[in-house]
Design a protein around this motif. Structure first.
Motif, mmCIF file in Angstrom:
data_model
loop_
_atom_site.group_PDB
_atom_site.id
_atom_site.type_symbol
_atom_site.label_atom_id
_atom_site.label_comp_id
_atom_site.label_asym_id
_atom_site.label_seq_id
_atom_site.Cartn_x
_atom_site.Cartn_y
_atom_site.Cartn_z
ATOM 1 N N ALA A 25 0.866 11.452 -5.089
ATOM 2 C CA ALA A 25 -0.110 12.214 -4.302
ATOM 3 C C ALA A 25 -0.715 13.370 -5.093
ATOM 4 N N ASN A 26 0.123 14.074 -5.854
ATOM 5 C CA ASN A 26 -0.324 15.320 -6.484
ATOM 6 C C ASN A 26 -0.363 15.279 -8.006
ATOM 7 N N LYS A 100 -1.923 -1.175 -8.797
ATOM 8 C CA LYS A 100 -2.900 -0.408 -8.018
ATOM 9 C C LYS A 100 -2.213 0.621 -7.126
ATOM 10 N N SER A 101 -1.077 0.261 -6.556
ATOM 11 C CA SER A 101 -0.397 1.154 -5.619
ATOM 12 C C SER A 101 0.207 2.371 -6.311
ATOM 13 N N ARG A 102 0.364 2.284 -7.646
ATOM 14 C CA ARG A 102 0.988 3.393 -8.378
ATOM 15 C C ARG A 102 0.147 3.792 -9.586
ATOM 16 N N GLN A 103 -1.153 3.652 -9.452
ATOM 17 C CA GLN A 103 -2.076 3.766 -10.569
ATOM 18 C C GLN A 103 -1.855 5.006 -11.438
ATOM 19 N N VAL A 106 1.628 5.198 -13.142
ATOM 20 C CA VAL A 106 1.782 4.176 -14.181
ATOM 21 C C VAL A 106 1.073 4.621 -15.459
ATOM 22 N N GLU A 107 -0.130 5.162 -15.313
ATOM 23 C CA GLU A 107 -0.870 5.645 -16.480
ATOM 24 C C GLU A 107 -0.102 6.756 -17.180
ATOM 25 N N TYR A 108 0.498 7.645 -16.395
ATOM 26 C CA TYR A 108 1.253 8.755 -16.983
ATOM 27 C C TYR A 108 2.452 8.238 -17.770
ATOM 28 N N VAL A 109 3.161 7.273 -17.197
ATOM 29 C CA VAL A 109 4.344 6.710 -17.861
ATOM 30 C C VAL A 109 3.984 6.107 -19.212
ATOM 31 N N HIS A 110 2.787 5.517 -19.309
ATOM 32 C CA HIS A 110 2.395 4.830 -20.541
ATOM 33 C C HIS A 110 1.638 5.726 -21.522
ATOM 34 N N GLU A 111 1.544 7.027 -21.224
ATOM 35 C CA GLU A 111 0.921 7.944 -22.178
ATOM 36 C C GLU A 111 1.808 8.101 -23.407
ATOM 37 N N GLY A 112 1.186 8.463 -24.527
ATOM 38 C CA GLY A 112 1.911 8.587 -25.786
ATOM 39 C C GLY A 112 3.079 9.549 -25.738
ATOM 40 N N ARG A 113 2.945 10.638 -24.972
ATOM 41 C CA ARG A 113 4.020 11.633 -24.917
ATOM 42 C C ARG A 113 5.243 11.132 -24.156
ATOM 43 N N ARG A 173 -11.527 -1.858 -14.270
ATOM 44 C CA ARG A 173 -11.422 -1.766 -12.808
ATOM 45 C C ARG A 173 -11.729 -0.355 -12.333
ATOM 46 N N LEU A 174 -11.203 0.643 -13.039
ATOM 47 C CA LEU A 174 -11.450 2.034 -12.667
ATOM 48 C C LEU A 174 -12.923 2.395 -12.819
ATOM 49 N N ASN A 175 -13.589 1.747 -13.783
ATOM 50 C CA ASN A 175 -15.023 1.981 -13.993
ATOM 51 C C ASN A 175 -15.893 1.055 -13.148
ATOM 52 N N GLU A 176 -15.232 0.234 -12.314
ATOM 53 C CA GLU A 176 -15.914 -0.708 -11.415
ATOM 54 C C GLU A 176 -16.841 -1.652 -12.177
ATOM 55 N N ASN A 177 -16.375 -2.091 -13.346
ATOM 56 C CA ASN A 177 -17.148 -3.031 -14.159
ATOM 57 C C ASN A 177 -16.697 -4.449 -13.809
#
Length: 214
Positions: A25-26, A100-103, A106-113, A173-177
């Motif tokens: 959420a935050n 999609k439910s944890r978008q 999920v992106e944060y988990v896969h960041e380089g840091r 998908r995020l860019n709606e392409n």
């Protein structure tokens, strides 16, 4: 007021649930330990009894995702209400809805840091999914849909390559392409068909038919 004493695993699960909900959420960075304990009405000492840090609870969330992936795919693979092609398409649909439910998280988990969490996914998920995919491929061979000499290696190749492609797909998908999304879907099925020795176009035919019936 009587203090409620809960089973340790129940309390730990509540902390994980609260943390995941707040992270989604935050945002992970914006959520504090104080926010997590406030959500379920416990003291910060309770949090630190189970987790050393916010990073550690994120690690626990990642473990739970991996278990959820395992259970979801195993349920599809073991079903007797569909053939192998339908099962594989349903697995990809399951992956898509889960992502999609944890978008954001999920992106944060896969960041380089967060390399240790990313590496956990990259290490554990293929080892869990390969036997399940291999079972579906072997089933497809028996059904005469596939012609595969090495089902386990084919399964591993599909899992690793589609996992990498999924990150590109999510960007579009995020860019709606929609055009690029459809192109990636068609190309992915094309290469899977080549790997499995399947009739060209059969996955798209099945996917279209399954979508029309829902």
């Amino acid at each position: 007021m009587t203090r409620t004493v809960k089973d340790p695993e129940t309390r730990r699960g509540e902390l994980i649930d609260a943390a995941e909900e707040l992270f989604l959420a935050n945002g992970y960075e914006e959520t504090t330990v104080a926010d997590i304990v406030r959500k379920i009405g416990v003291a910060q000492g309770t949090f630190y009894h189970y987790f050393k840090s916010k990073d550690e609870v994120l690690d626990a969330i990642t473990d739970r995702w991996i278990e959820e992936i395992k259970e979801g795919v195993a349920g599809i693979a073991s079903g007797d209400d569909s053939d192998s092609i339908e099962k594989i398409i349903r697995v990809f649909g399951f992956f898509s809805s889960l992502g999609k439910s944890r978008q954001g998280l999920v992106e944060y988990v896969h960041e380089g840091r967060n390399a240790h969490l990313h590496n956990k996914f990259e290490r554990k998920v293929p080892s869990i999914l390969t036997p399940l995919f291999s079972r579906m491929i072997e089933e497809g061979v028996r059904e005469r849909f596939f012609d595969v000499r090495y089902p386990e290696m084919a399964a591993l190749f599909i899992i690793v390559t589609t996992g990498a492609i999924s990150h590109i797909y999510e960007t579009y998908r995020l860019n709606e392409n929609t055009e690029k999304m459809n192109e990636i879907t068609a190309a992915t099925f094309y290469f899977i068909e080549r790997i499995l020795g399947a009739e060209q176009g059969i996955f798209i035919k099945y996917a279209s038919r399954m979508e029309a019936s829902t």
